[in-house]
Design a protein around this motif. Structure first.
Motif, mmCIF file in Angstrom:
data_model
loop_
_atom_site.group_PDB
_atom_site.id
_atom_site.type_symbol
_atom_site.label_atom_id
_atom_site.label_comp_id
_atom_site.label_asym_id
_atom_site.label_seq_id
_atom_site.Cartn_x
_atom_site.Cartn_y
_atom_site.Cartn_z
ATOM 1 N N LEU A 1 0.842 -1.189 0.000
ATOM 2 C CA LEU A 1 0.000 0.000 0.000
ATOM 3 C C LEU A 1 0.880 1.243 0.000
ATOM 4 N N HIS A 2 0.455 2.257 -0.746
ATOM 5 C CA HIS A 2 1.248 3.481 -0.873
ATOM 6 C C HIS A 2 0.337 4.702 -0.751
ATOM 7 N N HIS A 3 0.775 5.634 0.093
ATOM 8 C CA HIS A 3 0.079 6.933 0.170
ATOM 9 C C HIS A 3 1.023 7.942 0.807
ATOM 10 N N GLU A 4 1.484 8.871 0.012
ATOM 11 C CA GLU A 4 2.325 9.965 0.483
ATOM 12 C C GLU A 4 3.429 9.430 1.399
ATOM 13 N N SER A 5 3.524 9.956 2.613
ATOM 14 C CA SER A 5 4.632 9.560 3.489
ATOM 15 C C SER A 5 4.261 8.475 4.501
ATOM 16 N N CYS A 6 3.060 7.899 4.375
ATOM 17 C CA CYS A 6 2.621 6.941 5.398
ATOM 18 C C CYS A 6 2.530 5.501 4.890
ATOM 19 N N SER A 7 3.231 5.183 3.823
ATOM 20 C CA SER A 7 3.139 3.845 3.244
ATOM 21 C C SER A 7 3.544 2.760 4.241
ATOM 22 N N ASP A 8 4.618 2.986 4.980
ATOM 23 C CA ASP A 8 5.068 1.973 5.942
ATOM 24 C C ASP A 8 4.006 1.701 6.992
ATOM 25 N N GLN A 9 3.363 2.741 7.456
ATOM 26 C CA GLN A 9 2.314 2.564 8.466
ATOM 27 C C GLN A 9 1.112 1.812 7.905
ATOM 28 N N LEU A 10 0.755 2.103 6.653
ATOM 29 C CA LEU A 10 -0.376 1.399 6.029
ATOM 30 C C LEU A 10 -0.067 -0.084 5.844
ATOM 31 N N ASN A 11 1.146 -0.387 5.439
ATOM 32 C CA ASN A 11 1.521 -1.790 5.282
ATOM 33 C C ASN A 11 1.576 -2.513 6.623
ATOM 34 N N LYS A 12 1.926 -1.790 7.688
ATOM 35 C CA LYS A 12 1.897 -2.383 9.032
ATOM 36 C C LYS A 12 0.465 -2.722 9.426
ATOM 37 N N ILE A 13 -0.479 -1.871 9.072
ATOM 38 C CA ILE A 13 -1.890 -2.154 9.353
ATOM 39 C C ILE A 13 -2.305 -3.448 8.650
ATOM 40 N N TYR A 14 -1.937 -3.583 7.382
ATOM 41 C CA TYR A 14 -2.294 -4.805 6.647
ATOM 42 C C TYR A 14 -1.650 -6.032 7.286
ATOM 43 N N GLU A 15 -0.387 -5.932 7.699
ATOM 44 C CA GLU A 15 0.282 -7.060 8.351
ATOM 45 C C GLU A 15 -0.438 -7.433 9.647
ATOM 46 N N ASP A 16 -0.934 -6.453 10.362
ATOM 47 C CA ASP A 16 -1.684 -6.735 11.588
ATOM 48 C C ASP A 16 -2.974 -7.494 11.272
ATOM 49 N N VAL A 17 -3.651 -7.113 10.194
ATOM 50 C CA VAL A 17 -4.857 -7.839 9.780
ATOM 51 C C VAL A 17 -4.504 -9.296 9.449
ATOM 52 N N LYS A 18 -3.428 -9.496 8.717
ATOM 53 C CA LYS A 18 -2.999 -10.853 8.370
ATOM 54 C C LYS A 18 -2.756 -11.704 9.614
ATOM 55 N N GLN A 19 -2.133 -11.118 10.616
ATOM 56 C CA GLN A 19 -1.836 -11.874 11.833
ATOM 57 C C GLN A 19 -3.113 -12.291 12.554
ATOM 58 N N VAL A 20 -4.099 -11.405 12.591
ATOM 59 C CA VAL A 20 -5.370 -11.753 13.230
ATOM 60 C C VAL A 20 -6.047 -12.901 12.485
ATOM 61 N N LEU A 21 -5.954 -12.880 11.157
ATOM 62 C CA LEU A 21 -6.654 -13.875 10.334
ATOM 63 C C LEU A 21 -5.878 -15.170 10.163
ATOM 64 N N LEU A 22 -4.619 -15.184 10.562
ATOM 65 C CA LEU A 22 -3.764 -16.354 10.328
ATOM 66 C C LEU A 22 -4.363 -17.664 10.853
ATOM 67 N N PRO A 23 -4.938 -17.695 12.055
ATOM 68 C CA PRO A 23 -5.508 -18.966 12.538
ATOM 69 C C PRO A 23 -6.695 -19.463 11.712
ATOM 70 N N TYR A 24 -7.265 -18.606 10.899
ATOM 71 C CA TYR A 24 -8.442 -18.968 10.103
ATOM 72 C C TYR A 24 -8.090 -19.172 8.630
ATOM 73 N N THR A 25 -6.804 -19.210 8.337
ATOM 74 C CA THR A 25 -6.342 -19.309 6.953
ATOM 75 C C THR A 25 -6.166 -20.760 6.549
ATOM 76 N N SER A 26 -6.829 -21.166 5.477
ATOM 77 C CA SER A 26 -6.735 -22.538 4.984
ATOM 78 C C SER A 26 -5.327 -22.834 4.470
ATOM 79 N N SER A 27 -4.915 -24.073 4.628
ATOM 80 C CA SER A 27 -3.617 -24.485 4.077
ATOM 81 C C SER A 27 -3.595 -24.346 2.565
ATOM 82 N N LYS A 28 -4.761 -24.346 1.948
ATOM 83 C CA LYS A 28 -4.828 -24.198 0.495
ATOM 84 C C LYS A 28 -4.333 -22.826 0.040
ATOM 85 N N VAL A 29 -4.487 -21.817 0.913
ATOM 86 C CA VAL A 29 -4.030 -20.478 0.564
ATOM 87 C C VAL A 29 -2.511 -20.450 0.394
#
Length: 271
Positions: free
Chosen positions: A147-175
């Motif tokens: 994700l990219h937006h002006e000077s906050c791209s790193d923070q936006l990508n950190k938000i996405y990584e946090d979402v991934k971590q929450v969803l990790l236990p519900y992620t199928s091995s097929k993914v």
């Protein structure tokens, strides 16, 4: 056996609204490959795991007939609701049992779907239904969005990584197969003439609302929603608020740039 994770009506409507059309660059790669390996005429294309028909509709102008196949009637209802494609039809079915004669198909495609198939059953059917020099095109993208937006791209990508971590236990091995760019499936394809394009970067401008809707289409989010409805809804609300704060905007219609890394597996059946 195909996995049945996308059959609820609400999930199907999210797919239609928030899933991306495959990029033109990818469509051209596939059509050029088919032209090179088989040539005209392009009579019949089958889009497996077609969902709400984004890829099927892209193929329609280039073939005499396109058929989308999916196990979810709810997904197909959404697909059929899009007018303007008289040579495009949809059927309920699976990739492992195709209702087509031997040697009748010019192109078999699957967009962000092949990782859900049973590899042995699917490849057996692909060998059966493809014409001599007919082609297979399986593509998708991994989970390494940027994700990219002006000077906050790193923070936006950190938000996405946090979402991934929450969803990790519900992620199928097929993914994991999709995230490996279909490595195991590619190796199992029995055609000598095959290739895998591992990196096709595509950039798009999306609103915060569309990004959140895209997250909501994820199979792992839907699994989380079924298991913990309140927590899942809170995750989207919290993520939306974090995006607004980091981007210093007040509207979810504010835009940011998303980079997806597509891959594509191509194969040609021998004479």
């Amino acid at each position: 056996m195909s996995h049945r994770l996308f059959e609820e009506r609400h999930h199907a409507s999210l797919y239609q609204k928030y899933r991306f059309d495959p990029p033109d660059e990818l469509k051209e790669i596939i059509l050029q490959y088919l032209d090179k390996k088989k040539g005209q005429p392009h009579q019949l294309a089958i889009d497996l795991g077609c969902g709400t028909g984004q890829n099927s509709r892209l193929l329609a102008p280039h073939f005499q007939q396109v058929v989308g196949i999916d196990i979810s009637e709810s997904q197909l209802e959404e697909a059929r609701a899009v007018p303007g494609f008289p040579n495009l039809s949809y059927r309920v079915g699976t990739a492992e049992q195709l209702p087509f004669p031997d040697g009748s198909v010019d192109l078999l495609t699957a967009a962000s779907a092949a990782h859900w198939f049973d590899p042995e059953g699917f490849l057996k059917e692909a060998v059966r239904v493809l014409k001599p020099h007919g082609c297979l095109a399986l593509f998708g993208f991994g989970d390494n969005f940027k994700l990219h937006h002006e000077s906050c791209s790193d923070q936006l990508n950190k938000i996405y990584e946090d979402v991934k971590q929450v969803l990790l236990p519900y992620t199928s091995s097929k993914v994991a197969m999709a995230n490996s760019k279909l490595q195991d499936l590619f190796e199992a394809i029995p055609f000598p003439d095959k290739q895998r394009i591992e990196l096709i970067p595509i950039k798009q401008q999306l609103t915060i609302k569309n990004i959140i809707g895209f997250y909501e289409t994820f199979s792992m989010y839907q699994a989380y929603l079924r298991a913990e409805p309140s927590a899942a809804a809170s995750l989207l609300e919290r993520t939306t608020s974090r995006f607004l704060e980091e981007m210093n905007v007040s509207s979810t219609e504010a835009k940011l740039e998303l980079t997806l890394e597509y891959f594509c597996v191509l194969a040609c059946k021998p004479q």
